[in-house]
Design a protein around this motif. Structure first.
Motif, mmCIF file in Angstrom:
data_model
loop_
_atom_site.group_PDB
_atom_site.id
_atom_site.type_symbol
_atom_site.label_atom_id
_atom_site.label_comp_id
_atom_site.label_asym_id
_atom_site.label_seq_id
_atom_site.Cartn_x
_atom_site.Cartn_y
_atom_site.Cartn_z
ATOM 1 N N GLU A 1 8.205 -82.076 -16.258
ATOM 2 C CA GLU A 1 7.105 -82.683 -17.015
ATOM 3 C C GLU A 1 6.311 -82.441 -15.868
ATOM 4 N N HIS A 2 5.921 -82.599 -15.204
ATOM 5 C CA HIS A 2 4.193 -82.276 -13.892
ATOM 6 C C HIS A 2 4.262 -80.352 -14.689
ATOM 7 N N LYS B 1 0.822 -76.466 -16.779
ATOM 8 C CA LYS B 1 0.683 -75.407 -18.199
ATOM 9 C C LYS B 1 -0.288 -75.269 -19.462
ATOM 10 N N ALA B 2 0.181 -76.898 -20.237
ATOM 11 C CA ALA B 2 -0.222 -77.317 -21.097
ATOM 12 C C ALA B 2 -2.294 -77.355 -20.964
ATOM 13 N N LYS C 1 -2.705 -77.577 -25.190
ATOM 14 C CA LYS C 1 -1.827 -78.383 -25.668
ATOM 15 C C LYS C 1 -0.946 -79.192 -24.581
ATOM 16 N N PRO C 2 -1.233 -80.630 -25.885
ATOM 17 C CA PRO C 2 -0.836 -81.486 -24.971
ATOM 18 C C PRO C 2 0.824 -82.035 -25.135
ATOM 19 N N VAL C 3 1.567 -82.005 -23.446
ATOM 20 C CA VAL C 3 3.122 -82.428 -24.202
ATOM 21 C C VAL C 3 3.637 -84.122 -23.737
#
Length: 382
Positions: free
Chosen positions: A225-226, A231-232, A237-239
């Motif tokens: 996730e981190h 990358k987001a 782009k939110p994750v």
């Protein structure tokens, strides 16, 4: 902080006690209050252990624990469970079981007493496995170092906790179970105890194995996730983190519910020593369950387990004591007061040891520049 965490518990307490007094009178008010206190005293160690698991969940799953989880705890274990016991034992439907509890409370109590051997074996084995896995694992902090060090070394043997649990189950079956306490006297329930005990062991292995697997997956997914968040950010782009942690947290939630169910066995059975009234029982134990839930969240948010490192040790020793008591009660009656005081004593002792450790650490930091070596010695516990 206290009002925010315990607000619902206070509200349910006031509503429950008021309803009991209005519907059944002051006798019901007193019994419901006693049952609430009994449930809290028997389940405080449950809250401490729950906090150790709940702190790994995010805020979303903590809210689920306090909403859906409390519905399962109150209506599932404190209301439905006694009815299910009678329905299975008497081979009647749930509605008939409720009518039996209302119209023939003595017969209802007798049926529950007859089912106690199976309940104690299942719950005792489940709780025993929790205790054994804790004491056989190597840990940074040791409370009773003289005991925990050799047990941790023995714990390197594969499947040792399962072997010990099965040996204890066999000994229970050939000793206490051959003269199990029932409403009609003492009868041989060795086969029942063996079957129920194995079922409790299997339940622990399945639920504990799944929760452990998904807990490991959670750690891997948090790392992933981190990386995805980094990358987001670059791509704008939110994750969402909920989807990544949802599966692991869901199985930890299931583990908490099964754990709570096992802790509830003693409280539910002990309640029959005070009253046969199923609705008084549900109100009292339900109020107590609310405080256990709120106390769990309070321990997590206050970081109590991090500040008092031996508190979790005391809770697990209380679990082990409760497991032994449950197995003994297959043949012998033990006062619920004794059961509650044993857990309270062990947790209080671990709390005081933690306070002493923190005080000694503070003194060492203030008076010794070479702190690390001294800190480690102090943190080894009793």
């Amino acid at each position: 902080m206290v009002l925010k965490t315990f607000g619902w518990s206070f509200a349910v307490t006031a509503a429950g006690l008021a309803f009991a007094a209005w519907q059944w009178g002051w006798e019901a008010f007193g019994i419901v209050l006693i049952l609430s206190i009994l449930e809290i005293s028997l389940s405080f160690d449950n809250a401490v252990v729950n906090a150790g698991i709940l702190k790994k969940m995010n805020a979303f799953w903590q809210r689920i624990f306090l909403t859906i989880g409390i519905l399962i705890a109150v209506f599932g274990m404190r209301l439905v469970f006694p009815v299910v016991i009678v329905a299975i034992s008497a081979q009647v439907g749930p509605v008939e079981a409720v009518q039996l509890a209302l119209d023939q409370p003595e017969q209802y109590e007798a049926l529950v007493t007859d089912a106690h051997a199976a309940i104690a074996a299942f719950g005792g084995m489940f709780l025993l496995m929790i205790f054994l896995d804790f004491v056989f694992e190597e840990r940074e902090f040791k409370w009773l170092a003289w005991l925990e060090r050799p047990l941790a070394k023995l714990g390197k043997i594969d499947m040792l906790s399962v072997c010990v649990a099965l040996i204890i189950l066999l000994l229970t079956a050939v000793t206490f179970a051959t003269q199990a306490h029932t409403s009609t006297g003492h009868v041989d329930k060795a086969a029942t105890v063996l079957l129920s005990g194995v079922a409790g062991l299997i339940t622990y292995l399945v639920v504990g194995g799944l929760s452990g697997y998904f807990e490991d997956k959670l750690e891997e997914e948090e790392e992933r996730e981190h990386e995805e968040e980094e990358k987001a950010k670059q791509q704008g782009k939110p994750v969402s983190a909920v989807g990544l942690a949802g599966k692991a947290a869901f199985f930890l939630f299931l583990y908490l519910e099964v754990l709570d169910a096992s802790f509830s066995f003693d409280g539910v059975i002990g309640a029959f020593a005070i009253t046969n009234h199923i609705f008084w029982m549900a109100l009292g134990l339900g109020i107590g369950a609310m405080y256990v839930r709120s106390l769990t969240v309070y321990l997590v948010r206050q970081g109590t387990l991090d500040d008092y490192v031996y508190l979790e040790h005391g809770a697990h020793y209380a679990i082990g004591a409760l497991a032994v008591i449950l197995l003994i009660t297959i043949q012998h009656e033990i006062s619920e007061i004794i059961t509650g005081l044993v857990g309270v004593f062990l947790i209080a002792a671990s709390f005081l040891s933690s306070v002493r450790r923190n005080r000694l650490l503070a003194e060492a930091e203030g008076g010794n520049a070479d702190g690390p070596g001294e800190k480690q010695e102090i943190s080894s516990g009793v």
